[in-house]
Design a protein around this motif. Structure first.
Motif, PDB file in Angstrom:
ATOM      1  N   CYS A 152       0.849  -1.202   0.000  1.00 17.84           N
ATOM      2  CA  CYS A 152       0.000   0.000   0.000  1.00 17.84           C
ATOM      3  C   CYS A 152       0.885   1.252   0.000  1.00 17.84           C
ATOM      4  CB  CYS A 152      -0.933  -0.006   1.207  1.00 17.84           C
ATOM      5  SG  CYS A 152      -2.096   1.380   1.258  1.00 17.84           S
ATOM      6  N   PRO A 153       1.554   1.521  -1.131  1.00 21.67           N
ATOM      7  CA  PRO A 153       2.338   2.753  -1.241  1.00 21.67           C
ATOM      8  C   PRO A 153       1.418   3.919  -1.612  1.00 21.67           C
ATOM      9  CG  PRO A 153       2.529   1.510  -3.265  1.00 21.67           C
ATOM     10  CD  PRO A 153       1.668   0.684  -2.340  1.00 21.67           C
ATOM     11  N   PRO A 154       1.839   5.148  -1.372  1.00 16.94           N
ATOM     12  CA  PRO A 154       0.981   6.299  -1.670  1.00 16.94           C
ATOM     13  C   PRO A 154       0.461   6.339  -3.103  1.00 16.94           C
ATOM     14  CG  PRO A 154       2.818   6.999  -0.317  1.00 16.94           C
ATOM     15  CD  PRO A 154       3.075   5.561  -0.671  1.00 16.94           C
ATOM     16  N   GLU A 155       1.315   5.976  -4.080  1.00 16.40           N
ATOM     17  CA  GLU A 155       0.902   6.086  -5.479  1.00 16.40           C
ATOM     18  C   GLU A 155      -0.157   5.062  -5.869  1.00 16.40           C
ATOM     19  OE1 GLU A 155       4.841   3.749  -5.365  1.00 16.40           O
ATOM     20  OE2 GLU A 155       3.956   5.519  -4.389  1.00 16.40           O
ATOM     21  N   ARG A 156      -0.347   4.016  -5.068  1.00 18.45           N
ATOM     22  CA  ARG A 156      -1.416   3.057  -5.321  1.00 18.45           C
ATOM     23  C   ARG A 156      -2.612   3.302  -4.405  1.00 18.45           C
ATOM     24  NH1 ARG A 156       1.007  -2.541  -7.719  1.00 18.45           N
ATOM     25  NH2 ARG A 156      -1.225  -2.740  -8.175  1.00 18.45           N
ATOM     26  N   ALA A 157      -2.361   3.795  -3.211  1.00 12.65           N
ATOM     27  CA  ALA A 157      -3.461   4.137  -2.309  1.00 12.65           C
ATOM     28  C   ALA A 157      -4.354   5.217  -2.915  1.00 12.65           C
ATOM     29  CB  ALA A 157      -2.907   4.598  -0.964  1.00 12.65           C
ATOM     30  N   ILE A 158      -3.755   6.144  -3.640  1.00  7.93           N
ATOM     31  CA  ILE A 158      -4.557   7.233  -4.216  1.00  7.93           C
ATOM     32  C   ILE A 158      -5.559   6.707  -5.239  1.00  7.93           C
ATOM     33  CG2 ILE A 158      -2.980   7.855  -6.121  1.00  7.93           C
ATOM     34  CD1 ILE A 158      -3.625  10.801  -5.438  1.00  7.93           C
ATOM     35  N   ASN A 159      -5.255   5.591  -5.886  1.00  2.12           N
ATOM     36  CA  ASN A 159      -6.199   5.016  -6.844  1.00  2.12           C
ATOM     37  C   ASN A 159      -7.489   4.573  -6.155  1.00  2.12           C
ATOM     38  OD1 ASN A 159      -4.323   5.341  -8.928  1.00  2.12           O
ATOM     39  ND2 ASN A 159      -3.426   3.328  -8.582  1.00  2.12           N
ATOM     40  N   VAL A 160      -7.361   4.002  -4.957  1.00  2.49           N
ATOM     41  CA  VAL A 160      -8.543   3.593  -4.191  1.00  2.49           C
ATOM     42  C   VAL A 160      -9.345   4.815  -3.766  1.00  2.49           C
ATOM     43  CG1 VAL A 160      -9.351   2.327  -2.167  1.00  2.49           C
ATOM     44  CG2 VAL A 160      -7.326   1.534  -3.405  1.00  2.49           C
ATOM     45  N   GLY A 189      -3.902  16.362   1.192  1.00  2.00           N
ATOM     46  CA  GLY A 189      -4.759  17.397   0.635  1.00  2.00           C
ATOM     47  C   GLY A 189      -5.697  16.955  -0.475  1.00  2.00           C
ATOM     48  N   ILE A 190      -5.718  15.668  -0.838  1.00  2.00           N
ATOM     49  CA  ILE A 190      -6.584  15.248  -1.944  1.00  2.00           C
ATOM     50  C   ILE A 190      -8.050  15.323  -1.539  1.00  2.00           C
ATOM     51  CG2 ILE A 190      -4.786  13.744  -2.884  1.00  2.00           C
ATOM     52  CD1 ILE A 190      -6.556  11.357  -1.959  1.00  2.00           C
ATOM     53  N   ASP A 191      -8.910  15.426  -2.543  1.00  2.00           N
ATOM     54  CA  ASP A 191     -10.352  15.528  -2.337  1.00  2.00           C
ATOM     55  C   ASP A 191     -10.923  14.120  -2.183  1.00  2.00           C
ATOM     56  OD1 ASP A 191     -13.008  16.251  -2.228  1.00  2.00           O
ATOM     57  OD2 ASP A 191     -13.201  16.564  -4.392  1.00  2.00           O
ATOM     58  N   ALA A 192     -11.005  13.644  -0.945  1.00  2.52           N
ATOM     59  CA  ALA A 192     -11.533  12.314  -0.652  1.00  2.52           C
ATOM     60  C   ALA A 192     -11.789  12.235   0.847  1.00  2.52           C
ATOM     61  CB  ALA A 192     -10.546  11.228  -1.077  1.00  2.52           C
ATOM     62  N   GLU A 193     -12.530  11.205   1.255  1.00  3.94           N
ATOM     63  CA  GLU A 193     -12.763  10.958   2.688  1.00  3.94           C
ATOM     64  C   GLU A 193     -11.554  10.217   3.245  1.00  3.94           C
ATOM     65  OE1 GLU A 193     -15.289  11.405   4.979  1.00  3.94           O
ATOM     66  OE2 GLU A 193     -16.363  12.766   3.663  1.00  3.94           O
ATOM     67  N   LEU A 194     -10.407  10.876   3.190  1.00  6.20           N
ATOM     68  CA  LEU A 194      -9.142  10.247   3.535  1.00  6.20           C
ATOM     69  C   LEU A 194      -8.580  10.841   4.823  1.00  6.20           C
ATOM     70  CD1 LEU A 194      -6.687   8.422   2.936  1.00  6.20           C
ATOM     71  CD2 LEU A 194      -5.768  10.310   1.541  1.00  6.20           C
ATOM     72  N   TYR A 195      -8.296   9.948   5.770  1.00  8.79           N
ATOM     73  CA  TYR A 195      -7.674  10.317   7.041  1.00  8.79           C
ATOM     74  C   TYR A 195      -6.312   9.631   7.147  1.00  8.79           C
ATOM     75  CZ  TYR A 195     -12.368  11.806   8.524  1.00  8.79           C
ATOM     76  OH  TYR A 195     -13.583  12.417   8.625  1.00  8.79           O
ATOM     77  N   PHE A 196      -5.423  10.234   7.914  1.00  5.23           N
ATOM     78  CA  PHE A 196      -4.164   9.594   8.284  1.00  5.23           C
ATOM     79  C   PHE A 196      -4.167   9.385   9.791  1.00  5.23           C
ATOM     80  CE2 PHE A 196      -2.135  12.445   4.816  1.00  5.23           C
ATOM     81  CZ  PHE A 196      -2.546  11.574   3.808  1.00  5.23           C
ATOM     82  N   ASP A 197      -3.690   8.218  10.257  1.00  8.45           N
ATOM     83  CA  ASP A 197      -3.450   8.105  11.696  1.00  8.45           C
ATOM     84  C   ASP A 197      -1.950   8.258  11.968  1.00  8.45           C
ATOM     85  OD1 ASP A 197      -2.007   5.620  12.023  1.00  8.45           O
ATOM     86  OD2 ASP A 197      -3.848   4.457  12.163  1.00  8.45           O
ATOM     87  N   THR A 198      -1.621   8.538  13.206  1.00 10.86           N
ATOM     88  CA  THR A 198      -0.233   8.872  13.564  1.00 10.86           C
ATOM     89  C   THR A 198       0.554   7.677  14.090  1.00 10.86           C
ATOM     90  OG1 THR A 198      -0.726   9.487  15.866  1.00 10.86           O
ATOM     91  CG2 THR A 198      -0.959  11.215  14.176  1.00 10.86           C
ATOM     92  N   SER A 199       0.027   6.464  13.917  1.00 11.11           N
ATOM     93  CA  SER A 199       0.655   5.291  14.510  1.00 11.11           C
ATOM     94  C   SER A 199       2.065   5.059  13.981  1.00 11.11           C
ATOM     95  CB  SER A 199      -0.205   4.047  14.264  1.00 11.11           C
ATOM     96  OG  SER A 199      -0.368   3.814  12.875  1.00 11.11           O
ATOM     97  N   PHE A 200       2.945   4.704  14.906  1.00 11.20           N
ATOM     98  CA  PHE A 200       4.328   4.330  14.615  1.00 11.20           C
ATOM     99  C   PHE A 200       5.056   5.418  13.807  1.00 11.20           C
ATOM    100  CE2 PHE A 200       7.756   1.356  13.434  1.00 11.20           C
ATOM    101  CZ  PHE A 200       7.908   0.704  14.639  1.00 11.20           C
ATOM    102  N   THR A 201       4.913   6.662  14.245  1.00  9.02           N
ATOM    103  CA  THR A 201       5.527   7.784  13.515  1.00  9.02           C
ATOM    104  C   THR A 201       6.568   8.526  14.350  1.00  9.02           C
ATOM    105  OG1 THR A 201       3.686   9.233  14.158  1.00  9.02           O
ATOM    106  CG2 THR A 201       3.556   8.178  11.992  1.00  9.02           C
ATOM    107  N   MET A 202       7.102   7.911  15.378  1.00  7.14           N
ATOM    108  CA  MET A 202       8.148   8.584  16.142  1.00  7.14           C
ATOM    109  C   MET A 202       9.342   8.921  15.254  1.00  7.14           C
ATOM    110  SD  MET A 202       7.137   9.207  19.189  1.00  7.14           S
ATOM    111  CE  MET A 202       8.707   9.720  19.889  1.00  7.14           C
ATOM    112  N   ALA A 203       9.566   8.131  14.198  1.00  9.61           N
ATOM    113  CA  ALA A 203      10.705   8.371  13.300  1.00  9.61           C
ATOM    114  C   ALA A 203      10.433   9.460  12.270  1.00  9.61           C
ATOM    115  CB  ALA A 203      11.083   7.080  12.572  1.00  9.61           C
TER     116      ALA A 203
END
Length: 265
Positions: A152-160, A189-203
């Motif tokens: 699930c890389p960004p360039e394929r997630a955007i297709n969904v 910033g894309i126009d979709a019902e898209l959320y990001f969670d902050t899990s495992f982002t200490m790095a």
């Protein structure tokens, strides 16, 4: 209210074995061994009011058993999601059962369930999730279980996102674990019902996290840890240290989750 939108716990019969196996692969010392009671103790230590429990059906035969157990945990300190395995003949039917059980959403893990996120064969599952109005959390970006292939890389997630603009999609790990520059360029910033969670982002560098939040909108960011693999306490301190307003921090830590799930504090 502080809501951790990404928490893992297991049936006691398999918890220690499951966590131990994953800890060996990831070379990470877990904060719990997957038991509900241990997780609640961590919530108390970290100042977390509720956690969204995200089970994963790693085999086609598992999802009914897993969803039954997850439903039993719902309430109190947990907000339980369900899972389906895309290779199961009754995956679409099980989504309706998830809704009927009162589970609050669906967790899919492309790496553990062996599918690319934008594969056509997933369309019946996605269409039913969208029809039922269930939020769906995807693991996104790198995973140690599949180091050579990111499912699930960004360039394929955007297709969904483009195919299913009304599906409430949560991409874990700030849109893509260890792919945050691509997340900023491709998804934020894309126009979709898209959320990001902050899990495992200490790095993730604070400055880059701030840029992603600014571009995507703080109203579409959900506080999360990936317990037992990361500390919600450490991640909460990270969020509170960001150069964003206190109101935005409060939204990220809990208000956005309440709104998305249609719940009250």
């Amino acid at each position: 209210m502080v809501i951790d939108f990404h928490v893992h716990a297991f049936n006691p019969k398999i918890a220690e074995k499951a966590i131990g196996k994953l800890a060996d692969i990831a070379k990470i010392e877990p904060y719990t061994y997957g038991l509900v009671e241990q997780t609640v103790t961590r919530f108390d230590e970290w100042g977390v009011d509720k956690g969204v429990l995200l089970p994963i059906a790693t085999k086609p035969s598992q999802h009914k058993i897993i969803n039954d157990w997850s439903a039993q945990q719902d309430g109190g300190r947990f907000i339980s999601f369900g899972s389906v395995h895309p290779d199961s003949e009754d995956a679409v039917e099980e989504l309706s059962n998830i809704k009927e059980r009162g589970l609050h959403g669906v967790k899919l893990h492309p790496d553990y369930q062996n599918f690319m996120v934008d594969e056509e064969r997933l369309e019946p599952v996605y269409c039913e999730i969208e029809r039922l109005g269930l939020p769906v959390v995807f693991h996104a970006g790198y995973d140690c279980i599949s180091p050579d292939l990111i499912h699930c890389p960004p360039e394929r997630a955007i297709n969904v996102c483009r195919r299913h603009k009304h599906m409430k999609i949560i991409l874990a790990h700030l849109g893509g674990n260890d792919r945050w520059e691509q997340v900023y360029e491709v998804l934020a910033g894309i126009d979709a019902e898209l959320y990001f969670d902050t899990s495992f982002t200490m790095a993730c560098p604070d400055e880059l996290m701030e840029r992603i939040i600014s571009k995507h909108g703080s109203d579409r960011i959900l506080f999360a840890s990936d317990c037992p693999w990361e500390s919600a306490g450490k991640l909460k301190k990270k969020i509170l240290s960001l150069r964003i307003s206190d109101d935005k921090k409060e939204d990220i830590l809990g208000n956005n989750a309440l709104r998305l799930l249609g719940m009250k504090a």
